[in-house]
Design a protein around this motif. Structure first.
Motif, PDB file in Angstrom:
ATOM      1  N   GLU A 152     -13.117  10.845   0.740  1.00  0.00           N
ATOM      2  CA  GLU A 152     -12.117  11.291   1.709  1.00  0.00           C
ATOM      3  C   GLU A 152     -10.802  10.550   1.510  1.00  0.00           C
ATOM      4  N   PHE A 153     -10.899   9.239   1.390  1.00  0.00           N
ATOM      5  CA  PHE A 153      -9.695   8.422   1.246  1.00  0.00           C
ATOM      6  C   PHE A 153      -8.935   8.768  -0.032  1.00  0.00           C
ATOM      7  N   PHE A 154      -9.652   8.870  -1.145  1.00  0.00           N
ATOM      8  CA  PHE A 154      -8.957   9.104  -2.407  1.00  0.00           C
ATOM      9  C   PHE A 154      -8.393  10.520  -2.505  1.00  0.00           C
ATOM     10  N   GLU A 155      -8.995  11.476  -1.826  1.00  0.00           N
ATOM     11  CA  GLU A 155      -8.392  12.809  -1.851  1.00  0.00           C
ATOM     12  C   GLU A 155      -7.061  12.813  -1.108  1.00  0.00           C
ATOM     13  N   VAL A 156      -7.015  12.224   0.091  1.00  0.00           N
ATOM     14  CA  VAL A 156      -5.740  12.228   0.819  1.00  0.00           C
ATOM     15  C   VAL A 156      -4.718  11.309   0.151  1.00  0.00           C
ATOM     16  N   LEU A 157      -5.196  10.255  -0.537  1.00  0.00           N
ATOM     17  CA  LEU A 157      -4.295   9.403  -1.307  1.00  0.00           C
ATOM     18  C   LEU A 157      -3.693  10.188  -2.473  1.00  0.00           C
ATOM     19  N   MET A 173       1.985  -0.104   8.243  1.00  0.00           N
ATOM     20  CA  MET A 173       2.041   1.347   8.140  1.00  0.00           C
ATOM     21  C   MET A 173       3.222   1.906   8.930  1.00  0.00           C
ATOM     22  N   ASN A 174       3.512   1.303  10.073  1.00  0.00           N
ATOM     23  CA  ASN A 174       4.646   1.744  10.891  1.00  0.00           C
ATOM     24  C   ASN A 174       5.987   1.473  10.227  1.00  0.00           C
ATOM     25  N   SER A 175       6.035   0.444   9.374  1.00  0.00           N
ATOM     26  CA  SER A 175       7.323   0.033   8.809  1.00  0.00           C
ATOM     27  C   SER A 175       7.637   0.667   7.450  1.00  0.00           C
ATOM     28  N   ILE A 176       6.668   1.365   6.854  1.00  0.00           N
ATOM     29  CA  ILE A 176       6.892   1.930   5.520  1.00  0.00           C
ATOM     30  C   ILE A 176       7.546   3.317   5.645  1.00  0.00           C
ATOM     31  N   ASP A 177       8.466   3.585   4.748  1.00  0.00           N
ATOM     32  CA  ASP A 177       9.129   4.893   4.695  1.00  0.00           C
ATOM     33  C   ASP A 177       8.781   5.527   3.354  1.00  0.00           C
ATOM     34  N   ILE A 178       7.892   6.514   3.390  1.00  0.00           N
ATOM     35  CA  ILE A 178       7.413   7.140   2.164  1.00  0.00           C
ATOM     36  C   ILE A 178       8.192   8.423   1.910  1.00  0.00           C
ATOM     37  N   LYS A 179       8.700   8.537   0.711  1.00  0.00           N
ATOM     38  CA  LYS A 179       9.370   9.756   0.273  1.00  0.00           C
ATOM     39  C   LYS A 179       8.540  10.324  -0.875  1.00  0.00           C
ATOM     40  N   PRO A 180       7.598  11.225  -0.568  1.00  0.00           N
ATOM     41  CA  PRO A 180       6.655  11.712  -1.579  1.00  0.00           C
ATOM     42  C   PRO A 180       7.311  12.269  -2.836  1.00  0.00           C
ATOM     43  N   ASP A 181       8.452  12.938  -2.680  1.00  0.00           N
ATOM     44  CA  ASP A 181       9.082  13.547  -3.846  1.00  0.00           C
ATOM     45  C   ASP A 181       9.614  12.513  -4.828  1.00  0.00           C
ATOM     46  N   GLU A 182       9.698  11.253  -4.399  1.00  0.00           N
ATOM     47  CA  GLU A 182      10.193  10.202  -5.279  1.00  0.00           C
ATOM     48  C   GLU A 182       9.069   9.421  -5.962  1.00  0.00           C
ATOM     49  N   VAL A 183       7.834   9.698  -5.594  1.00  0.00           N
ATOM     50  CA  VAL A 183       6.726   8.894  -6.114  1.00  0.00           C
ATOM     51  C   VAL A 183       6.191   9.435  -7.430  1.00  0.00           C
ATOM     52  N   TRP A 184       5.692  10.657  -7.418  1.00  0.00           N
ATOM     53  CA  TRP A 184       4.987  11.183  -8.580  1.00  0.00           C
ATOM     54  C   TRP A 184       5.923  11.759  -9.629  1.00  0.00           C
ATOM     55  N   PHE A 185       6.884  12.540  -9.203  1.00  0.00           N
ATOM     56  CA  PHE A 185       7.663  13.333 -10.135  1.00  0.00           C
ATOM     57  C   PHE A 185       8.928  12.648 -10.640  1.00  0.00           C
ATOM     58  N   LYS A 186       9.286  11.517 -10.063  1.00  0.00           N
ATOM     59  CA  LYS A 186      10.506  10.849 -10.483  1.00  0.00           C
ATOM     60  C   LYS A 186      10.458  10.461 -11.950  1.00  0.00           C
ATOM     61  N   GLY A 241      -0.965   8.763   9.953  1.00  0.00           N
ATOM     62  CA  GLY A 241      -1.361   7.687   9.052  1.00  0.00           C
ATOM     63  C   GLY A 241      -2.852   7.742   8.823  1.00  0.00           C
ATOM     64  N   ILE A 242      -3.313   7.067   7.768  1.00  0.00           N
ATOM     65  CA  ILE A 242      -4.722   7.097   7.390  1.00  0.00           C
ATOM     66  C   ILE A 242      -5.189   5.678   7.082  1.00  0.00           C
ATOM     67  N   ILE A 243      -6.355   5.331   7.610  1.00  0.00           N
ATOM     68  CA  ILE A 243      -6.955   4.015   7.344  1.00  0.00           C
ATOM     69  C   ILE A 243      -8.392   4.224   6.870  1.00  0.00           C
ATOM     70  N   LEU A 301       2.230  15.954  -1.208  1.00  0.00           N
ATOM     71  CA  LEU A 301       1.770  16.982  -0.278  1.00  0.00           C
ATOM     72  C   LEU A 301       1.820  16.532   1.183  1.00  0.00           C
ATOM     73  N   HIS A 302       1.983  15.249   1.416  1.00  0.00           N
ATOM     74  CA  HIS A 302       2.213  14.713   2.763  1.00  0.00           C
ATOM     75  C   HIS A 302       2.907  13.363   2.604  1.00  0.00           C
ATOM     76  N   ASN A 303       3.337  12.793   3.710  1.00  0.00           N
ATOM     77  CA  ASN A 303       3.972  11.470   3.647  1.00  0.00           C
ATOM     78  C   ASN A 303       3.366  10.496   4.652  1.00  0.00           C
ATOM     79  N   ASN A 304       2.082  10.680   4.964  1.00  0.00           N
ATOM     80  CA  ASN A 304       1.381   9.754   5.854  1.00  0.00           C
ATOM     81  C   ASN A 304       1.073   8.458   5.119  1.00  0.00           C
ATOM     82  N   PRO A 305       1.425   7.307   5.704  1.00  0.00           N
ATOM     83  CA  PRO A 305       1.041   6.047   5.064  1.00  0.00           C
ATOM     84  C   PRO A 305      -0.473   5.884   5.047  1.00  0.00           C
TER      85      PRO A 305
END
Length: 194
Positions: A113-118, A176-189, A100-102, A125-129
């Protein structure tokens, strides 16, 4: 989360509210047995955070480019210090080590730094909250700017929703612990914002 990368300033403005928030964040990290991954500096908010985690018996991994070590700003009392060639490698290694990233208050480097990993998250490219610890309203205007990006249709709401924020470290880590990120569903959907 077993480890969190934290982006924060190499300066400290003396704000006691920020100092208290950093101490609470350090306490939360150590109490949840989370490893701190950070930029490896001994100065500013970075140094305060690392020292606060270390004094509570926590594990701290710093990642710093050689040119900053040469300027003697590296923290030599960490659990582990990794020296890399450049700033880009620093972000990549930090992200690879983290679950995760804060972002805490900081300047241009912290935002970059934050906006690049965001952006990496948005592109799948990753699924870290990712989260913003919005201490004392420091990032209120930035969060409003993100909302304006959605309103003006330069950012999808699904991507805006990737950025978690709270004024409380305990709440933010819980979110952050409770979120389930599926990167493939965010940008390209759906690439059409209209």
């Amino acid at each position: 989360m077993q480890s969190i990368a934290i982006f924060c300033g190499a300066n400290f403005n003396g704000d006691p509210v920020l100092q208290d928030a950093v101490e609470l964040l350090a306490q939360t990290i150590v109490s949840q047995n989370i490893t701190l991954i950070y930029g490896g500096g001994r100065v500013g908010v970075m140094g305060i955070l690392a020292d606060a985690v270390l004094k509570r018996g926590g594990k701290v991994i710093g990642v710093i480019p050689q040119f900053l070590m040469d300027k003697e700003v590296g923290h030599t009392g960490l659990t582990e210090l990794r020296i890399v060639e450049n700033m880009h490698q620093r972000k990549q290694v930090m992200n690879n080590l983290a679950n995760g990233i804060i972002m805490l208050p900081g300047g241009f480097g912290t935002l970059e730094e934050f906006f690049e990993v965001l952006t990496w998250l948005q592109l799948g490219l990753h699924n870290n909250p990712v989260g913003i610890l919005n201490i004392n309203g420091f990032y209120d205007l930035l969060l409003k700017q993100m909302d304006l990006m959605v309103e003006q249709r330069f950012l999808k709401q699904a991507n805006r929703d990737l950025v978690l924020s709270s004024t409380d470290p305990i709440e933010l880590i819980s979110m952050m612990n409770s979120i389930d990120i599926k990167p493939d569903e965010v940008w390209f959907k759906d690439s059409n914002l209209t």
